[in-house]
Write an enzyme that holds these catalytic residues in place. Structure first.
Site, short mmCIF file in Angstrom:
data_model
loop_
_atom_site.label_atom_id
_atom_site.label_comp_id
_atom_site.label_asym_id
_atom_site.label_seq_id
_atom_site.Cartn_x
_atom_site.Cartn_y
_atom_site.Cartn_z
N GLY A 261 -4.55 -7.03 -1.45
CA GLY A 261 -5.71 -7.66 -1.60
C GLY A 261 -4.83 -8.69 -3.42
O GLY A 261 -4.35 -8.07 -4.01
N SER B 221 -7.19 -7.73 3.87
CA SER B 221 -7.79 -7.24 3.08
C SER B 221 -9.21 -7.37 2.70
O SER B 221 -8.99 -8.53 2.40
CB SER B 221 -7.30 -7.04 1.66
OG SER B 221 -7.70 -6.00 0.62
N TYR C 15 -13.63 -1.49 4.64
CA TYR C 15 -13.88 0.21 4.70
C TYR C 15 -15.49 -0.33 3.98
O TYR C 15 -16.29 -0.88 4.57
CB TYR C 15 -14.24 -0.32 2.04
CG TYR C 15 -12.25 -0.32 1.47
CD1 TYR C 15 -11.69 1.75 1.57
CD2 TYR C 15 -11.54 -0.97 1.66
CE1 TYR C 15 -10.70 1.85 1.47
CE2 TYR C 15 -10.64 -1.31 1.05
CZ TYR C 15 -9.79 0.80 0.88
OH TYR C 15 -8.86 0.31 0.95
N ARG D 126 -4.17 5.71 -10.62
CA ARG D 126 -3.34 4.55 -11.11
C ARG D 126 -3.18 4.52 -12.37
O ARG D 126 -4.21 3.66 -12.71
CB ARG D 126 -4.09 3.27 -9.99
CG ARG D 126 -3.94 3.73 -8.49
CD ARG D 126 -4.23 3.08 -7.63
NE ARG D 126 -5.15 2.95 -6.67
CZ ARG D 126 -5.41 2.27 -5.68
NH1 ARG D 126 -5.69 0.72 -5.85
NH2 ARG D 126 -5.91 2.53 -4.67
N HIS E 244 -1.25 5.23 2.66
CA HIS E 244 -2.00 3.94 1.26
C HIS E 244 -0.77 3.23 0.21
O HIS E 244 -1.50 3.34 -0.77
CB HIS E 244 -2.80 4.51 0.48
CG HIS E 244 -4.18 3.28 0.49
ND1 HIS E 244 -4.95 3.56 1.05
CD2 HIS E 244 -4.24 2.48 -0.77
CE1 HIS E 244 -6.77 2.29 0.54
NE2 HIS E 244 -5.62 1.66 -0.51
N ARG F 141 -0.86 4.83 -3.24
CA ARG F 141 -1.95 5.08 -4.28
C ARG F 141 -3.07 5.35 -3.92
O ARG F 141 -4.07 5.10 -5.04
CB ARG F 141 -2.91 3.10 -3.64
CG ARG F 141 -1.04 1.84 -4.29
CD ARG F 141 -1.12 0.94 -3.75
NE ARG F 141 -2.53 0.03 -4.55
CZ ARG F 141 -1.57 -0.69 -5.61
NH1 ARG F 141 -0.51 -0.22 -5.77
NH2 ARG F 141 -2.86 -1.24 -5.95
N ARG G 233 11.83 -1.56 2.97
CA ARG G 233 12.50 -2.20 3.00
C ARG G 233 13.42 -3.27 3.68
O ARG G 233 14.24 -4.03 2.97
CB ARG G 233 13.11 -1.89 1.52
CG ARG G 233 12.10 -1.50 0.93
CD ARG G 233 11.38 -2.76 0.28
NE ARG G 233 10.00 -1.67 -0.61
CZ ARG G 233 8.36 -1.35 -0.55
NH1 ARG G 233 8.24 -1.63 0.74
NH2 ARG G 233 7.93 -0.82 -1.06
N ARG H 249 3.24 -4.63 0.12
CA ARG H 249 4.76 -5.12 -1.10
C ARG H 249 5.37 -5.54 -1.15
O ARG H 249 5.49 -7.10 -1.88
CB ARG H 249 4.56 -3.75 -1.96
CG ARG H 249 3.44 -2.99 -2.60
CD ARG H 249 4.79 -1.75 -3.46
NE ARG H 249 3.48 -0.87 -3.94
CZ ARG H 249 3.56 0.90 -4.13
NH1 ARG H 249 3.82 0.69 -3.03
NH2 ARG H 249 2.09 0.68 -4.44
#
Length: 364
Positions: free
Chosen positions: A81, A108, A131, A166, A253, A256, A288, A308
């Site tokens: 998001g 998202s 959600y 976080r 997640h 997170r 990655r 990410r």
């Protein structure tokens, strides 16, 4: 002149230099001690290959399908998001890049571009992440908008009854921009008392009473297939199949939410065994390298999601950067398949990798 990145880590470093510190911390950070955040990547490095040789690999076919939708490779775009914090074009740029790479993007719920803007940006297969809010009518309206704008599946995120702690966001007093798709549907004008606005918004709006019985409710308001995101155990995997979901996303997640859970790749085989082929399984978290994609497929995933790295590519070089991130992974996967003796995705098997568990068992 700055050289072109040659791997995803270099895209991350470029993004770190470009983004405001608060925004970079928001995208890159994890929960509490960030043990799981680091483990998501480290766990892949403990899996080794068992390559086969003298196999005709003159033609490599990475293509696959999910829920009947064809993709150039088993690499999808995860729901992430607030992407206008990374680039002014936000989710529209990501959608165009995903379409150019012939892969599926999951939009998202917290996107800065609306469901409609992303749908109009290009012709492609895409899913919508959902959600469940305390105001269920908001969910119903979002589902109907996704359906009417051609989204092909819903991704229900199940691991967020409350926001994880976080700490970077708390320190930075992170201010979450408005969610474009909630405009006129849900008031999120909630302010934190000295911490992260996102935490205050989540507490005020997310339905923490959500339970397995609500899967049936969601199925009753849509004809779209539902994928359940946030599964890490065999017990929940079996319940998901019993609840009638069309697919399972093994995910923590992005580390997170709850810290000290296993890396997604470490939980994958448990879920695969429990599901036993009943529904497709997608691995989310820690990818990655193309070698990571191969390892996930070997351990039973049908596809993987990238989060990410997509953001870092977007921050560094906009739509072109996102496309390069996906292409890098596709190219690395193709080479990994070649060197492991796997001409097609279906040729990748459990026998092509060795895990820590395998090594310990061999010593007994």
């Amino acid at each position: 002149m700055e050289s072109e990145p040659v791997n995803l880590d270099e895209f991350q470093e470029l993004a770190r230099k470009i983004l405001l510190k608060m925004n970079y911390d928001f995208f890159s950070g994890g929960a509490e001690d960030q043990y799981t955040l680091n483990e998501n990547i480290k766990a892949f490095r403990r899996i080794l290959f068992r390559p086969r040789v003298l196999i005709d690999v003159s033609k490599i076919d990475m293509s696959t399908s999910l829920l009947g939708f064809k993709m150039a490779s088993p690499i999808m775009v995860a729901p992430t998001g607030a992407l206008k914090l990374a680039n002014h074009e936000g989710e529209v740029a990501v959608a165009r890049a995903a379409a150019a790479c012939n892969t599926i993007m999951v939009l998202s719920f917290a996107s800065h571009c609306t469901i409609e803007e992303v749908a109009l940006s290009c012709d492609a297969i895409r899913f919508y992440q959902l959600y469940v809010w305390k105001q269920r009518d908001v969910c119903m309206k979002l589902v109907k908008r996704a359906e009417s704008n051609g989204y092909k599946a819903l991704v229900l995120t199940a691991d967020m009854p409350r926001l994880g702690r976080r700490e970077a966001g708390i320190k930075n007093k992170f201010v979450m921009p408005k969610f474009a798709n909630l405009e006129g549907l849900l008031s999120v004008n909630v302010k934190s008392k000295g911490g992260s606005d996102l935490e205050a918004i989540a507490t005020a709006t997310l339905d923490d009473s959500l339970s397995w019985k609500d899967i049936e409710w969601l199925r009753s308001i849509t004809k779209l297939p539902i994928l359940l995101k946030g599964i890490l155990t065999a017990e929940d995997a079996r319940k998901a199949v019993e609840a009638g979901v069309a697919g399972i996303i093994v995910s923590n997640h992005g580390a997170r939410q709850l810290d000290y859970v296993p890396a997604s790749i470490s939980a994958l085989e448990e879920v695969v065994r429990a599901v036993s082929g009943a529904v497709p399984i997608i691995l989310d978290g820690g990818i990655r390298r193309g070698t990571d994609v191969f390892k996930a497929l070997a351990l039973g995933a049908n596809a993987v999601m990238i989060g990410r790295p997509i953001i870092y590519g977007l921050a560094a070089k906009g739509e072109y950067g996102v496309r390069r991130v996906i292409e890098m992974l596709q190219n690395e996967l193709e080479l990994t398949m070649t060197l492991n003796g796997c001409p097609g995705s279906k040729d990748i098997t459990r026998n092509h990798v060795q895990t820590e568990h395998d090594r310990l068992r061999s010593m007994l």
